[in-house]
Design an enzyme around this catalytic site. Sequence first.
Site, PDB file in Angstrom:
ATOM      1  N   HIS A  67     -50.521 -11.449  15.776  1.00  0.00           N
ATOM      2  CA  HIS A  67     -50.920 -12.554  15.115  1.00  0.00           C
ATOM      3  C   HIS A  67     -50.329 -13.624  16.055  1.00  0.00           C
ATOM      4  O   HIS A  67     -50.305 -13.471  17.247  1.00  0.00           O
ATOM      5  CB  HIS A  67     -50.863 -12.834  13.696  1.00  0.00           C
ATOM      6  CG  HIS A  67     -51.268 -11.769  12.739  1.00  0.00           C
ATOM      7  ND1 HIS A  67     -52.565 -11.330  12.952  1.00  0.00           N
ATOM      8  CD2 HIS A  67     -50.956 -11.168  11.764  1.00  0.00           C
ATOM      9  CE1 HIS A  67     -52.911 -10.493  11.963  1.00  0.00           C
ATOM     10  NE2 HIS A  67     -51.655 -10.449  11.263  1.00  0.00           N
TER      11      HIS A  67
ATOM     12  N   ALA B 224     -50.885  -2.080  16.092  1.00  0.00           N
ATOM     13  CA  ALA B 224     -49.637  -2.359  17.133  1.00  0.00           C
ATOM     14  C   ALA B 224     -48.729  -1.149  17.013  1.00  0.00           C
ATOM     15  O   ALA B 224     -48.190  -0.726  18.041  1.00  0.00           O
ATOM     16  CB  ALA B 224     -49.216  -3.745  16.521  1.00  0.00           C
TER      17      ALA B 224
ATOM     18  N   SER C 288     -56.654  -2.500   9.829  1.00  0.00           N
ATOM     19  CA  SER C 288     -56.170  -1.835  11.139  1.00  0.00           C
ATOM     20  C   SER C 288     -56.913  -0.609  11.601  1.00  0.00           C
ATOM     21  O   SER C 288     -57.267   0.335  10.880  1.00  0.00           O
ATOM     22  CB  SER C 288     -54.715  -1.678  11.268  1.00  0.00           C
ATOM     23  OG  SER C 288     -53.886  -2.739  10.908  1.00  0.00           O
TER      24      SER C 288
END
Length: 294
Positions: free
Chosen positions: A166, A129, A63
């Site tokens: 996802h 996220a 990430s």
Amino acid sequence: MTKNPTEPFTLGHSPDPDDAFMFYAMAKNRIDLRGYRFEHRLEDIQTLNERAQRGELHISAISIHAYAYIADKYALLPCGASMGDGYGPLVVRKHPTPNVQCSTPKQEADARESLRSGTIAVPGRMTSAFLALQFFLGEFKFIVVPFDKIFDAVESGRADAGLIIHEGQLTYARSGFEKIVDLGQWWTRKTGLPLPLGGNVVRKDIPPRVRRDLSEIIRESIDYGLTHRDEAVAHSLAYARDMNAQLASKFIGMYVNEFTRDYGDTGRAAIRRFLTDARDRGYVDGPIEVEFVE
């Protein structure tokens, strides 16, 4: 932590259709690997983030949020990015609520107030996220669950809403959930930049010449997939949880694109903005030196 020259490079990535698409040509020897060998390690992104903190893998998907914690060990490869260009992770809930489109300041304020009053299931504190949701909400209550168990956490009442990454970004509606906010859309509206979600990194203890070779091999693998799309999509279907071929192809198209070939100036600016804002708001420690393999 130097590499034994007789051992293959460990290459970590998620068992998802977009990563499978990117690394298809490498996994199946469709391109010239220039004498290098690779051992593919397929693990969820939160596990890869944690392994990168320990410097365990030679090359890894991570990430972008996690890069703040590993910049001393890894450099970003210019290819392999997952960027949400006007779309991205979603916050969803089960029960209908008014003003859920979040397209006006009033609707955004209502969504924030509603979400802060409950608990949100998130896929990991180091995911991009999660950081994007911090930007949107500030402080909020959350529980961490595996990304593929978030719908279950909301369904069972353990959480009032879920942060979806996802394939859930495409399958939430048919599972009976509604979208509260698309964080990628919100971020682009706020900054004019794509939302940087994931990238590939390589350990800094690998010689610069080899790092450049590895970068070119990965770019060639991405290019092969884009050029031989049907073939690469077919390979990726084995990793397409709850998605048919049409949905999997759509998901791959969202996250394997020109930004994936190279961040370019826009992608690099997005990463620096994302991490600088995180530092300025106290979500990560700074300063963060963003280093690319050039």
